[in-house]
Design an enzyme around this catalytic site. Structure first.
Site, mmCIF file in Angstrom:
data_model
loop_
_atom_site.group_PDB
_atom_site.id
_atom_site.type_symbol
_atom_site.label_atom_id
_atom_site.label_comp_id
_atom_site.label_asym_id
_atom_site.label_seq_id
_atom_site.Cartn_x
_atom_site.Cartn_y
_atom_site.Cartn_z
ATOM 1 C CD GLU A 217 -1.714 -2.332 1.792
ATOM 2 O OE1 GLU A 217 -2.615 -3.176 1.942
ATOM 3 O OE2 GLU A 217 -0.519 -2.525 2.157
ATOM 4 C CG PHE B 93 -9.701 -9.201 11.806
ATOM 5 C CD1 PHE B 93 -8.447 -9.614 12.256
ATOM 6 C CD2 PHE B 93 -9.968 -9.284 10.448
ATOM 7 C CE1 PHE B 93 -7.498 -10.105 11.369
ATOM 8 C CE2 PHE B 93 -9.020 -9.777 9.556
ATOM 9 C CZ PHE B 93 -7.778 -10.193 10.027
#
Length: 557
Positions: free
Chosen positions: A51, A113
């Site tokens: 990313e 999460f």
């Protein structure tokens, strides 16, 4: 049209003229990626290896094209991996829209999460950021994000979208992009003050920053330099903002600027600064900077006035608009004696780099050969370090958006992703990323991206087996205690490149330079060049920390 939130994201991107986005898929953005599949004939998606590479690629796309770059990442670590790239864009005022996914609304704040408060994390490094909690707000927020990113002093904006917002549906109606937000234009008396100071000056110095490029002011700047009849220096972010083949150009000013620029600031009686924030790398010692002359600062961001240095006249507004008005009002000035003196300094203090071994190989020779073979027309991206300064010193930048480099944040690992973005934005131009082996090791995984999409960049690695810029400081100020700057790795760069599927070359001596560069440039496919240079070649001139910009070190022998 009744559309899902993910489809609305696509439609809003198309509204803004976006044709390419960079990103990496993940759970929280699955709906967005499903929409990208649906819209694949209209929006090109480039999946990077990481990313951070996506953020840098979007940044390079923006810097080299003038458009707003777009990157997409999933929640949690995907979003946090964008942070360095967003901060890089923020420091250099690059328009960027980062779209992140997040967990469903009912899971926010529960340490779910892959949940992270990315708007809280990025608040200090964005112009603005949003978390969208109602699908009805999604299109207005995205439109605002592009408006803010591209208005005034440009910069990054982040839009965080929970997953259930991307699956929810609402009515969508296509709209034209919002106009840029309005900005100030100076009153007449401010121009009168500027003209009075300019016409009383006998030895003016014109200094230009990245705002010149951001505002599209290069044409007006050239005319203003001619009417002012002044020598010109540029910041790192303004490389190409003023044609470096123009005889008025003196080189950079600052820590690694030219001695000519240092002598000119020491002797000028007026310093005109356009589109610059007076970085500490330019001022060096703010208390000793231009203390004998008056300063006019032309700047769009009020926060930059008197932040790093006191100026005598603040002219707030867009650089192109202000220069255009000054060019209308300013009579032709004549400073031929001053210009002759500057020209004499340029002849007396040229940038000359000496080889440190029998190879005869210097970065100067490599970059000047590259400059000649590309006709000074390539887009040059860089990592951060010695090689970055050498690229700025020895390649001749003739036009704006030709130099793509991390200035304010100084992000090692920036250049490879940025070069990929720049090449995709400019498919008909040659793009070269100038790297050091230290920076290259940080984000070399993006070689996979270049190969996967056949992006024909040239990765030129100056391999001196050390962290050169830090080592140079250790040599000067730490009594040659080279703590952790000898890069104790045995990476075979050509073999590594070939493992990724790239063609690779090696330059080990001066005679290799031209044939290797010629072949690499002609291939028009991803290429790596391992250019092996001596570790004791330094960046000069250099102003030590705390010293005056007027007194650079010219030799370290």
């Amino acid at each position: 049209m009744l559309l899902t939130g993910a489809q609305i994201v696509m439609e809003c991107l198309l509204e803004q003229g976006v044709d390419t986005v960079f990103g990496y898929p993940g759970g929280a953005v699955l709906n967005i990626y499903d929409a990208l599949y649906e819209y694949r004939d209209r929006i090109n998606h480039v999946r990077t290896a990481h990313e951070q590479g996506a953020a840098h690629a979007a940044d390079g796309y923006a810097r080299s094209s003038g458009k707003t770059g777009v990157c997409i990442a999933t929640s949690g670590p995907g979003a946090t991996n964008l942070v360095t790239g967003i901060a890089t864009a923020y420091m250099d005022s690059v328009p960027l829209v980062a779209i992140t996914g997040n967990v469903n609304l009912n899971l926010l704040g529960l340490d779910s999460f892959q949940e992270v408060d990315i708007t809280g994390i990025t608040m200090p490094i964005t112009k603005h950021n949003y978390i969208v909690k109602d699908v009805q707000d999604l299109a207005p927020v995205l439109r605002e994000a592009f408006q803010i990113a591209g208005s005034g002093r440009k910069g990054p904006v982040l839009v965080d979208i929970p997953k259930d917002i991307t699956s929810a549906k609402c009515e969508y109606e296509r709209r034209a992009p919002l106009p840029p937000l309005p900005h100030d234009f100076p009153p007449e008396e401010r121009f009168a003050q500027a003209l009075d100071m300019i016409q009383r000056a006998e030895r003016p110095f014109l200094y230009c920053g990245g705002g010149v490029i951001s505002s599209g002011a290069a044409g007006e700047l050239k005319l203003f330099a001619e009417k002012l009849d002044a020598p010109v220096a540029c910041s790192l972010m303004c490389q190409g903002g003023f044609d470096q083949a123009d005889p008025r150009y003196m080189g950079m000013l600052g820590m690694h600027g030219t001695n000519t620029a240092a002598l000119a600031i020491k002797n000028c009686d007026l310093f005109v600064a356009v589109g610059t924030r007076f970085s500490d790398r330019v001022l060096c010692n703010a208390g000793l900077f231009a203390r004998h002359c008056s300063i006019i600062q032309i700047e769009i961001d009020t926060a930059e006035f008197n932040k790093n240095i006191e100026v005598q006249l603040k002219v707030k507004g867009d650089a192109a608009e202000i220069l255009q008005q000054l060019n209308r009002l300013l009579p032709q000035q004549d400073h031929r004696e001053w210009m002759a003196q500057v020209d004499a300094w340029k002849k007396e203090f040229p940038l000359v780099q000496q080889a440190k071994d029998d190879s005869g190989l210097t970065p100067q020779y490599v970059l000047e050969t590259l400059d000649r073979l590309t006709g000074s027309s390539a887009i040059i991206a860089t990592e951060v370090g010695q090689h970055q300064m050498w690229a700025a010193q020895f390649y001749t930048f003739r036009r704006p958006r030709q130099f793509v480099s991390s200035g304010g944040l100084g992000t090692m690992g920036f250049g490879l992703g940025a070069a990929i973005g720049a090449q995709i934005a400019n498919p008909d131009q040659q793009v070269v990323n100038v790297a050091g082996d230290g920076s290259f090791h940080m984000n070399l995984n993006e070689l996979a991206t270049a190969v996967a999409y056949n992006v024909p960049i040239v990765e030129l690695v100056f391999n001196n087996t050390v962290l050169g810029m830090v080592r140079q400081w250790q040599k000067l100020f730490y009594d040659n205690r080279f703590s952790q700057t000898d890069v104790d790795v045995s990476t075979n760069f050509p073999a590594l490149a070939e493992a990724f599927g790239m063609k690779a070359f090696t330059i080990a001596k001066k005679e290799d330079v031209e044939p290797v560069l010629r072949e690499a440039l002609a291939l028009r496919r991803p290429v790596l060049i391992d250019c092996r240079i001596n570790k004791d070649i330094n960046v000069l001139p250099m102003v030590p920390a705390g010293a005056s910009v007027e007194s650079p070190i010219l030799s370290m022998d």
